[in-house]
Design a protein around this motif. Sequence first.
Motif, mmCIF file in Angstrom:
data_model
loop_
_atom_site.group_PDB
_atom_site.id
_atom_site.type_symbol
_atom_site.label_atom_id
_atom_site.label_comp_id
_atom_site.label_asym_id
_atom_site.label_seq_id
_atom_site.Cartn_x
_atom_site.Cartn_y
_atom_site.Cartn_z
ATOM 1 N N ASN A 14 21.904 49.840 17.741
ATOM 2 C CA ASN A 14 21.787 50.122 16.312
ATOM 3 C C ASN A 14 20.471 49.556 15.783
ATOM 4 O OD1 ASN A 14 24.384 51.359 15.905
ATOM 5 N ND2 ASN A 14 25.261 49.327 16.228
ATOM 6 N N THR A 15 19.913 50.212 14.747
ATOM 7 C CA THR A 15 18.660 49.772 14.139
ATOM 8 C C THR A 15 18.812 49.732 12.629
ATOM 9 O OG1 THR A 15 17.399 50.837 15.918
ATOM 10 C CG2 THR A 15 16.193 50.243 13.908
ATOM 11 N N ALA A 16 18.618 48.581 12.042
ATOM 12 C CA ALA A 16 18.616 48.432 10.588
ATOM 13 C C ALA A 16 17.192 48.079 10.185
ATOM 14 C CB ALA A 16 19.593 47.342 10.148
ATOM 15 N N ASN A 17 16.426 49.095 9.801
ATOM 16 C CA ASN A 17 15.023 48.847 9.469
ATOM 17 C C ASN A 17 14.687 49.131 8.009
ATOM 18 O OD1 ASN A 17 15.083 51.615 9.605
ATOM 19 N ND2 ASN A 17 13.729 51.786 11.369
ATOM 20 N N GLY A 18 15.701 49.328 7.184
ATOM 21 C CA GLY A 18 15.495 49.440 5.743
ATOM 22 C C GLY A 18 15.665 48.089 5.080
ATOM 23 N N PHE A 19 14.974 47.863 4.009
ATOM 24 C CA PHE A 19 15.050 46.610 3.263
ATOM 25 C C PHE A 19 16.504 46.354 2.843
ATOM 26 C CE2 PHE A 19 14.842 44.496 -0.945
ATOM 27 C CZ PHE A 19 14.179 43.335 -0.587
ATOM 28 N N ILE A 20 17.060 45.234 3.274
ATOM 29 C CA ILE A 20 18.447 44.829 3.010
ATOM 30 C C ILE A 20 19.431 45.944 3.391
ATOM 31 C CG2 ILE A 20 20.037 43.706 1.391
ATOM 32 C CD1 ILE A 20 17.724 42.872 -0.289
ATOM 33 N N SER A 21 19.229 46.559 4.547
ATOM 34 C CA SER A 21 20.154 47.574 5.059
ATOM 35 C C SER A 21 21.175 46.914 5.982
ATOM 36 C CB SER A 21 19.391 48.669 5.802
ATOM 37 O OG SER A 21 18.676 48.117 6.904
ATOM 38 N N THR A 22 22.323 47.597 6.174
ATOM 39 C CA THR A 22 23.415 47.014 6.945
ATOM 40 C C THR A 22 24.057 48.036 7.868
ATOM 41 O OG1 THR A 22 23.927 45.489 5.141
ATOM 42 C CG2 THR A 22 25.645 45.840 6.785
ATOM 43 N N ILE A 23 24.349 47.612 9.080
ATOM 44 C CA ILE A 23 25.180 48.384 10.010
ATOM 45 C C ILE A 23 26.297 47.462 10.479
ATOM 46 C CG2 ILE A 23 25.310 49.592 12.216
ATOM 47 C CD1 ILE A 23 22.364 50.351 11.845
ATOM 48 N N ALA A 24 27.547 47.889 10.257
ATOM 49 C CA ALA A 24 28.686 47.056 10.656
ATOM 50 C C ALA A 24 28.979 47.163 12.141
ATOM 51 C CB ALA A 24 29.923 47.435 9.841
ATOM 52 N N GLY A 25 28.746 48.327 12.732
ATOM 53 C CA GLY A 25 29.020 48.498 14.152
ATOM 54 C C GLY A 25 28.720 49.909 14.591
ATOM 55 N N GLY A 26 29.208 50.253 15.771
ATOM 56 C CA GLY A 26 29.002 51.597 16.290
ATOM 57 C C GLY A 26 27.915 51.640 17.341
ATOM 58 N N LEU A 27 27.447 52.855 17.607
ATOM 59 C CA LEU A 27 26.489 53.079 18.685
ATOM 60 C C LEU A 27 25.347 53.976 18.206
ATOM 61 C CD1 LEU A 27 25.660 53.007 21.722
ATOM 62 C CD2 LEU A 27 27.140 55.010 22.030
ATOM 63 N N GLY A 28 24.134 53.502 18.347
ATOM 64 C CA GLY A 28 22.952 54.307 18.075
ATOM 65 C C GLY A 28 22.774 54.731 16.631
ATOM 66 N N ASN A 29 23.216 53.920 15.694
ATOM 67 C CA ASN A 29 23.061 54.217 14.275
ATOM 68 C C ASN A 29 21.743 53.649 13.753
ATOM 69 O OD1 ASN A 29 25.703 55.440 13.810
ATOM 70 N ND2 ASN A 29 26.493 53.389 14.232
ATOM 71 N N THR A 30 21.187 54.302 12.705
ATOM 72 C CA THR A 30 19.943 53.829 12.107
ATOM 73 C C THR A 30 20.078 53.792 10.594
ATOM 74 O OG1 THR A 30 18.630 54.791 13.895
ATOM 75 C CG2 THR A 30 17.464 54.225 11.865
ATOM 76 N N ALA A 31 19.985 52.604 10.011
ATOM 77 C CA ALA A 31 19.986 52.429 8.556
ATOM 78 C C ALA A 31 18.542 52.223 8.131
ATOM 79 C CB ALA A 31 20.852 51.245 8.149
ATOM 80 N N GLY A 32 17.909 53.297 7.639
ATOM 81 C CA GLY A 32 16.492 53.245 7.317
ATOM 82 C C GLY A 32 16.178 53.158 5.844
ATOM 83 N N GLY A 33 17.113 53.541 5.001
ATOM 84 C CA GLY A 33 16.863 53.493 3.565
ATOM 85 C C GLY A 33 17.058 52.097 3.012
ATOM 86 N N GLN A 34 16.348 51.778 1.936
ATOM 87 C CA GLN A 34 16.524 50.478 1.296
ATOM 88 C C GLN A 34 17.947 50.351 0.763
ATOM 89 O OE1 GLN A 34 13.584 49.573 -1.665
ATOM 90 N NE2 GLN A 34 11.900 50.234 -0.375
ATOM 91 N N LEU A 35 18.572 49.208 1.007
ATOM 92 C CA LEU A 35 19.928 48.907 0.535
ATOM 93 C C LEU A 35 20.948 49.934 1.023
ATOM 94 C CD1 LEU A 35 18.822 47.960 -3.049
ATOM 95 C CD2 LEU A 35 19.694 46.348 -1.360
ATOM 96 N N SER A 36 20.698 50.565 2.159
ATOM 97 C CA SER A 36 21.626 51.549 2.713
ATOM 98 C C SER A 36 22.576 50.877 3.698
ATOM 99 C CB SER A 36 20.864 52.685 3.398
ATOM 100 O OG SER A 36 20.181 52.208 4.549
ATOM 101 N N ALA A 37 23.685 51.572 4.014
ATOM 102 C CA ALA A 37 24.691 50.984 4.903
ATOM 103 C C ALA A 37 25.364 52.044 5.760
ATOM 104 C CB ALA A 37 25.746 50.249 4.084
ATOM 105 N N ILE A 38 25.711 51.649 6.970
ATOM 106 C CA ILE A 38 26.507 52.462 7.880
ATOM 107 C C ILE A 38 27.649 51.590 8.378
ATOM 108 C CG2 ILE A 38 26.563 53.700 10.082
ATOM 109 C CD1 ILE A 38 23.554 54.257 9.678
ATOM 110 N N ALA A 39 28.885 52.073 8.175
ATOM 111 C CA ALA A 39 30.049 51.283 8.589
ATOM 112 C C ALA A 39 30.281 51.343 10.088
ATOM 113 C CB ALA A 39 31.291 51.747 7.838
ATOM 114 N N GLY A 40 30.025 52.474 10.707
ATOM 115 C CA GLY A 40 30.248 52.603 12.136
ATOM 116 C C GLY A 40 29.980 54.009 12.602
ATOM 117 N N GLY A 41 30.571 54.351 13.744
ATOM 118 C CA GLY A 41 30.379 55.680 14.302
ATOM 119 C C GLY A 41 29.236 55.715 15.287
ATOM 120 N N MET A 42 28.734 56.935 15.530
ATOM 121 C CA MET A 42 27.710 57.120 16.547
ATOM 122 C C MET A 42 26.596 58.041 16.056
ATOM 123 S SD MET A 42 28.178 58.552 20.425
ATOM 124 C CE MET A 42 28.528 60.214 19.920
#
Length: 124
Positions: A14-42
């Motif tokens: 997983n890659t969290a490259n947005g300002f204050i972005s979050t990824i809780a889990g999963g596989l191969g997710n990318t949180a690129g937007g500022q203050l964005s979030a991904i809970a899980g999945g693929m």
Amino acid sequence: AADFGSTIAGGQQNTANGFISTIAGGLGNTAGGQLSAIAGGMANITSGNRAFVGGGSINRAAGDYGVAVGGNRNWATGDYAAVGGGDNNVAGAAHSTVGGGLFNTAAGPYSSVPGGVSNFALGE
């Protein structure tokens, strides 16, 4: 986690490259937007600011404040657009919504497709 305040709680590749972005889990997710979030999945992506993907696979929240709750290959590309679930749905205009179903598109501002198969909403 590659940017200030970004967090990856678990999962793999997983890659969290947005300002204050979050990824809780999963596989191969990318949180690129500022203050964005991904809970899980693929293979889910948030590129809009304050965008959210709940789970599923290959979902995109590209508009600012866009939401793709789950499903497969659903895209919320308009600002404030939302896709609830289903498969291959697109909420492509500002404030547009697709509830679910298969191959549905809400392409006009404020347009909505609640569900079904191969529906297209263009008007406001």
